[in-house]
Write an enzyme that holds these catalytic residues in place. Structure first.
Site, short mmCIF file in Angstrom:
data_model
loop_
_atom_site.label_atom_id
_atom_site.label_comp_id
_atom_site.label_asym_id
_atom_site.label_seq_id
_atom_site.Cartn_x
_atom_site.Cartn_y
_atom_site.Cartn_z
N GLN A 284 38.67 46.21 51.48
CA GLN A 284 37.86 45.46 50.51
C GLN A 284 36.71 46.30 49.99
O GLN A 284 36.34 46.20 48.81
CB GLN A 284 37.34 44.17 51.13
CG GLN A 284 38.43 43.17 51.47
CD GLN A 284 39.38 42.92 50.33
OE1 GLN A 284 39.01 42.38 49.30
NE2 GLN A 284 40.63 43.35 50.47
N GLU A 352 35.97 35.08 51.71
CA GLU A 352 37.17 35.08 50.88
C GLU A 352 38.40 35.36 51.74
O GLU A 352 39.38 34.61 51.73
CB GLU A 352 37.04 36.15 49.79
CG GLU A 352 38.25 36.28 48.88
CD GLU A 352 38.12 37.45 47.92
OE1 GLU A 352 38.89 37.48 46.93
OE2 GLU A 352 37.28 38.35 48.15
N HIS A 353 38.38 36.46 52.49
CA HIS A 353 39.47 36.82 53.39
C HIS A 353 38.93 36.82 54.82
O HIS A 353 37.91 37.46 55.10
CB HIS A 353 40.00 38.22 53.09
CG HIS A 353 40.40 38.44 51.67
ND1 HIS A 353 39.59 39.10 50.76
CD2 HIS A 353 41.52 38.09 51.00
CE1 HIS A 353 40.21 39.14 49.59
NE2 HIS A 353 41.38 38.54 49.70
#
Length: 455
Positions: A284, A352-353
């Protein structure tokens, strides 16, 4: 000079943890005032001049010359030619990813996207009618920063939902244009078309596509022009101008979300190889300098081992400079008292993740309430979710997973309530409605219900 990536080392036992933790999480979605004004001007201009305005901005920002907007439309033959030109391995990967995404969203539709009804004891029918949107617009980043996976994740659930038309806009900036870092207006022709994006449009079943981008493309989709049809909803990622434009046209059309920087949170018990976790944090961080990568773990020695792997692996990464800025600016390695405390902190972040990199991921999953997507077990890297696992990779960011969900079939549908009151039901419901209507001072409401009562 050697690059150094040193995420903040925090501990929940520290007296300064709360202040340091909040400082790391801070990110503002506010857009620069100059961008907001520029976007407002572009939207108004496209609404007023239509095709002509879109052509002007495409010429200015993307360096593409066209006599008419129809000259910037891609055809189904373009999509098919791009697909056919791919190496066999890429074609297969694209088809396999699309098939998995489609299968997941078909299951999603069956679970939560179907009409339903029932009758009560009086024979009154109550239910919900689910219908697809007529036409949606999908914004796909173009040029060098092209994401065929994003196209699949937006177009396939729309198709599964039954959307009639899927209109894609994808900028194809010419070399030397503003969009590619040049002076603008220096080149003409087709611009930089990404073959994988066009091939993905073929696989995903895009109806029409235009090589336009930026706020002007959002405006064209929202308001319609002489050539670009107005849509009911706009989805897909873009830069700050695209995000500002989507925010401004909301209400005229629906939008998916205003996305912030990419995020990953790894919840680790120390059992996963530390180089795996370091690379997951990189996955990310390499998106951009504002991306956020966080590790939560109760094992201090393991956190040190992950940092050692960050130091070892960083020089090998092509995007090392971006990764380093991201980890130094917003990254964090947080030592917790326990896995239970790590889960509680994860819920505060609502990432988000969220990777649960543990021997017992299903032990901790029930404690996790807020996340865009939850990846269970050491073998479930977030990157698989980005491309081919099946669930949608368009996810809420910046803590919005507390109240919002991943993009899905339901985003391309709407729901209408169904009510069919029987004669018997009207006798019961009429009395209730009249009583409440008189209480609100709405006599016509009350009398409309009373007229159905048997005298």
């Amino acid at each position: 000079m050697d690059l150094v990536a040193a995420p903040a080392r925090l501990s929940t036992t520290s007296a300064t943890f709360e202040a340091e933790f909040k400082a790391r999480l801070h990110w503002s979605a506010d857009t620069d005032a100059a961008i907001e004004q520029r976007v407002a001007d572009i939207l108004a201009d496209v609404q007023r001049r239509g095709d002509e305005a879109v052509l002007d901005y495409t010429r200015r920002f993307d360096g593409l010359e066209a006599a008419a907007l129809k000259d910037l439309e891609l055809s189904q033959a373009d999509f098919k030619a791009a697909f056919d030109s791919l190496p066999a391995a890429q074609r297969a990967a694209l088809q396999d990813a699309a098939a998995r995404v489609r299968l997941y969203h078909e299951a999603q539709k069956k679970a939560c996207g179907e009409s339903w009804s029932y009758r009560d004891e009086d024979g009154t029918l109550l239910g919900q009618k689910v219908t697809p949107l007529d036409r949606v617009g999908i914004y796909v980043p173009g040029g060098k920063a092209a994401y065929p996976s994003s196209l699949l994740m937006n177009a396939i659930p729309a198709h599964v939902a039954g959307v009639g038309e899927i209109i894609m806009v994808v900028p194809t900036p010419a070399k030397g244009s503003v969009a590619t870092g040049g002076a603008g207006g220096q080149s003409s022709g087709k611009g930089e078309r990404n073959v994988l994006v066009l091939a993905a449009a073929h696989v995903a079943g895009v109806t029409r596509a235009f090589t336009i981008g930026g706020a002007q493309a959002v405006a064209a989709l929202a308001y319609g022009t002489q050539t670009v049809p107005a849509v009911d909803k706009i989805t897909g990622p873009g830069n700050a101008y695209v995000a500002a434009a989507k925010r401004r046209v909301f209400g005229t059309v629906g939008i998916d979300m205003i996305a912030g920087p990419s995020e990953i949170l790894v919840l680790a018990d120390g059992s996963t190889p530390p180089d795996w976790v370091a690379m997951d944090l990189f996955s990310q961080a390499e998106h951009d300098e504002l991306a956020q990568s966080i590790l939560l773990c109760p094992d201090a020695a393991y956190i040190a081992a992950v940092q050692a792997e960050i130091d070892r692996l960083l020089p090998q990464m092509p995007r090392a400079a971006i990764i380093a800025k991201s980890l130094n600016g917003r990254g964090a390695l947080i030592h917790t008292r326990s896995m239970e405390e790590a889960c509680a902190i994860s819920n505060r972040i609502a990432p988000e993740h969220l990777e649960v990199s543990s021997r017992e991921p299903h032990r901790w999953e029930p404690l996790l309430k807020h996340a865009g997507a939850i990846f269970l077990g050491a073998y479930t890297s977030e990157s698989l979710g980005d491309y081919c696992a099946g669930p949608n990779h368009v996810l809420p960011t910046s803590g919005t997973a507390r109240f919002s969900s991943p993009l899905g079939v339901y985003d391309f549908q709407k729901r209408s309530s169904l009510i069919e009151v029987s004669e018997a039901g009207a006798q019961k419901l009429g009395l209730i409605a009249a009583e409440l209507a008189y209480g609100e001072g709405l006599q016509a409401h009350a009398q409309a219900a009373e007229m159905r009562l048997k005298r």
